[in-house]
Design a protein around this motif. Structure first.
Motif, short mmCIF file in Angstrom:
data_model
loop_
_atom_site.label_atom_id
_atom_site.label_comp_id
_atom_site.label_asym_id
_atom_site.label_seq_id
_atom_site.Cartn_x
_atom_site.Cartn_y
_atom_site.Cartn_z
N SER A 142 -0.99 2.69 11.00
CA SER A 142 0.27 1.80 10.69
C SER A 142 0.58 1.33 12.30
O SER A 142 0.58 1.81 13.06
N ILE A 160 -1.19 -2.11 7.79
CA ILE A 160 -1.68 -0.83 7.84
C ILE A 160 -3.19 -1.01 7.53
O ILE A 160 -3.76 -1.81 6.88
N LEU A 186 -10.58 4.71 12.86
CA LEU A 186 -9.29 3.86 12.99
C LEU A 186 -8.79 3.63 14.38
O LEU A 186 -8.57 2.44 14.78
N LEU A 205 -0.62 5.15 1.23
CA LEU A 205 0.01 6.08 2.22
C LEU A 205 0.37 7.25 1.73
O LEU A 205 0.12 8.38 2.37
N VAL A 208 -6.21 0.74 6.61
CA VAL A 208 -6.73 1.77 5.59
C VAL A 208 -8.27 2.14 5.62
O VAL A 208 -9.18 1.07 5.57
N HIS A 209 -8.64 3.25 5.87
CA HIS A 209 -10.01 3.80 5.89
C HIS A 209 -10.47 4.44 4.62
O HIS A 209 -9.52 5.10 3.97
N ARG A 210 -11.55 4.12 4.04
CA ARG A 210 -11.99 4.54 2.84
C ARG A 210 -13.34 5.06 2.96
O ARG A 210 -14.18 4.77 3.85
N THR A 221 -0.95 7.29 12.90
CA THR A 221 -2.42 7.34 12.34
C THR A 221 -2.57 8.81 11.71
O THR A 221 -2.44 9.77 12.34
N TYR A 239 -5.32 6.27 7.51
CA TYR A 239 -4.40 4.92 7.70
C TYR A 239 -4.03 5.03 9.09
O TYR A 239 -3.67 6.01 9.64
N CYS A 272 0.59 -1.20 0.07
CA CYS A 272 0.04 -0.12 0.07
C CYS A 272 0.82 1.23 -0.07
O CYS A 272 0.54 2.44 0.38
N PRO A 329 -9.29 6.37 -0.24
CA PRO A 329 -8.63 6.15 0.78
C PRO A 329 -8.60 7.70 1.58
O PRO A 329 -8.12 8.53 0.89
#
Length: 171
Positions: free
Chosen positions: A64, A49, A88, A11, A51-53, A77, A62, A7, A59
């Motif tokens: 980590s 990771i 998240l 990122l 990932v928020h969409r 974050t 995110y 990803c 995206p």
């Protein structure tokens, strides 16, 4: 949830949008992401990771993180708004088989602590504003702001990186 290697472009894209909305956020040039320079999530250190969409599938945030012996450590974050950050945070806080969650970098003004069901369940162990500034025009910077009291102060300023030194009288 993705592995870091899957990803990188996501990122980079999300971070670039985030930094444009966050005063003091530093840019991360493409070569940093490509070379995996620095700390996670940029480095090749093993990380997951999340990932928020958004509703359109784009995206917009995110987190980590790594897992080790029941502790989930969130290195970073990044979210384009507080709602995404909260989503998240909820994801990592509700992770199975985890007894402790550590957020390494949360902005000092973020309401995360007050969003917990038990705000005493979280504690702040270290604070940093992540703001790094190099003043290139010290006299202009000193005169551009207001001061709350009268008096005089002499400042000796040394910048060995730029090999500049100066003494300034602030009245």
């Amino acid at each position: 949830v993705l592995r870091r290697a899957e990803c990188g472009e996501i990122l980079e894209e999300v971070y670039d949008r985030y930094r444009r909305t966050r005063p003091g956020a530093l840019s991360r040039p493409h070569r940093w992401w490509a070379l995996r320079a620095g700390q996670p999530p940029i480095s090749p250190a093993p990380r997951y990771i999340a990932v928020h969409r958004d509703a359109d599938g784009v995206p917009d945030g995110y987190a980590s993180y790594s897992l080790d012996s029941g502790t989930l450590t969130v290195d970073e974050t990044i979210a384009c708004d507080d709602t995404v950050f909260t989503a998240l945070a909820r994801f990592v806080l509700e992770h199975d088989l985890v007894t402790k969650v550590v957020f390494k970098q949360v902005p000092p003004d973020h309401p995360l602590r007050w969003q917990l069901a038990d705000f005493r369940g979280g504690k702040v162990s270290d604070e940093s504003d992540w703001l790094w500034v190099r003043l290139l025009d010290v006299p202009r910077a000193l005169t551009a702001r207001a001061w709350f009291t009268d008096g005089e102060l002499v400042l000796d300023v040394a910048d060995p990186f730029l090999d500049e030194h100066g003494r300034h009288l602030l009245t």
